[in-house]
Design a protein around this motif. Structure first.
Motif, PDB file in Angstrom:
ATOM      1  N   GLY A 176       0.845  -1.190   0.000  1.00 15.04           N
ATOM      2  CA  GLY A 176       0.000   0.000   0.000  1.00 15.04           C
ATOM      3  C   GLY A 176       0.875   1.232   0.000  1.00 15.04           C
ATOM      4  N   LYS A 177       0.672   2.131   0.946  1.00 13.61           N
ATOM      5  CA  LYS A 177       1.498   3.334   1.033  1.00 13.61           C
ATOM      6  C   LYS A 177       2.623   3.172   2.061  1.00 13.61           C
ATOM      7  N   LEU A 178       2.853   1.931   2.481  1.00 17.12           N
ATOM      8  CA  LEU A 178       3.833   1.701   3.540  1.00 17.12           C
ATOM      9  C   LEU A 178       5.121   1.074   2.999  1.00 17.12           C
ATOM     10  N   VAL A 179       6.255   1.629   3.421  1.00 18.00           N
ATOM     11  CA  VAL A 179       7.553   1.038   3.097  1.00 18.00           C
ATOM     12  C   VAL A 179       7.853  -0.024   4.156  1.00 18.00           C
ATOM     13  N   THR A 190       6.106  -4.122  10.893  1.00 19.10           N
ATOM     14  CA  THR A 190       5.840  -2.774  10.374  1.00 19.10           C
ATOM     15  C   THR A 190       4.396  -2.647   9.904  1.00 19.10           C
ATOM     16  N   PHE A 221       1.512  -0.020  11.352  1.00 12.66           N
ATOM     17  CA  PHE A 221       0.954   1.051  10.503  1.00 12.66           C
ATOM     18  C   PHE A 221      -0.057   0.454   9.527  1.00 12.66           C
ATOM     19  N   GLU A 245      -3.109   1.018   8.681  1.00 13.48           N
ATOM     20  CA  GLU A 245      -3.912   1.852   7.783  1.00 13.48           C
ATOM     21  C   GLU A 245      -3.126   2.291   6.542  1.00 13.48           C
ATOM     22  N   ALA A 246      -1.866   2.633   6.738  1.00  7.52           N
ATOM     23  CA  ALA A 246      -1.044   3.022   5.588  1.00  7.52           C
ATOM     24  C   ALA A 246      -0.812   1.817   4.669  1.00  7.52           C
ATOM     25  N   ALA A 303      -3.813   1.348   2.571  1.00  4.27           N
ATOM     26  CA  ALA A 303      -4.237   2.516   1.766  1.00  4.27           C
ATOM     27  C   ALA A 303      -3.884   2.325   0.298  1.00  4.27           C
TER      28      ALA A 303
END
Lengths: 151, 151
Positions: free
Chosen positions: A104-107, A141, A145, A147-148, A151
């Motif tokens: 998603g938007k997470l690294v 991780t 996080f 939600e990220a 996303a």
């Protein structure tokens, strides 16, 4: 623990790596190799390292290996999390590079690479241990996080 | 609105882009050019597009331009958010590529690139508008996932 009966080539990660190596083998160069032989180039013993120059540019065969490894890490993260994981690998110069895996938007993995032309692990055990650590860190991780990641 | 008095080369983004173009000008090829001349290659009018083949591999000069643009976007995100923004640009084949900008563990821009060999914007106004939209979207994303951005 059923895992103690598995050889290092039979672990879930190594099996995923075998699949990735096969899928990147566009020229059918692996025909007739067993799984241990297919993964053998990932093992970079001290002896093997000595035979490779200290500084160098990784060739296409080495880069396919690096790609296969991080593809396998991304796919394992996907399996463990149920979320799509996308690897992005970039080389700069003289064996330096960077790899990112995003969910998603997470690294979930961000690693500077060096000595890419000598990419490999001291042993099959080390290959599994390091990959498992990357996968576990990514899962931690994602949980932190969520939600990220969604996303 | 003081912004209405600015020419498109005087906007904060265009000024950042000028700085990036200068910093990537390792061969001092820009000596003597004014700012409008330095940014002129970022403008890809229909006429200019027609003069470039449909399919092609971007050369180093074009890629330096693409890098300068996304470096300027990242730096503008940094200025607006107070957080470090890191761009990662990767080209694959025939002008395709991908650009990511990350802030902490957060992906604030993720874009597939195509026609990189014809990279550019129809006008200076468009250049500013599109860059501003990327920067604003990134800031919205950071606000939505603040913890991941600060991780």
């Amino acid at each position: 623990m059923s895992e103690t009966k598995l050889t290092p080539v039979q672990t879930p990660f190594a099996q995923e790596l075998v699949r990735q190596v096969r899928s990147l083998d566009t020229y059918d160069m692996l025909d007739g190799q067993n799984e241990a032989e297919m993964l053998d180039p990932f093992i970079m013993t001290k002896q093997r390292k000595r035979e490779i120059p200290l500084v160098g540019d990784p060739d296409e065969i080495v880069m396919a290996r690096v790609r296969a490894f991080y593809n396998a890490v991304a796919t394992s993260i996907e399996t463990a999390s149920g979320l799509r994981a996308v690897p992005m690998l970039k080389t700069s110069y003289e064996g330096f590079g960077r790899v990112l895996i995003t969910v998603g938007k997470l690294v979930v993995l961000d690693k500077t690479l060096r000595d890419l032309h000598r990419f490999g692990f001291p042993s099959f055990e080390q290959l599994n241990t390091r990959a498992d650590r990357m996968i576990e860190n990514a899962i931690v991780t994602i949980k932190a996080f969520r939600e990220a990641a969604e996303a």
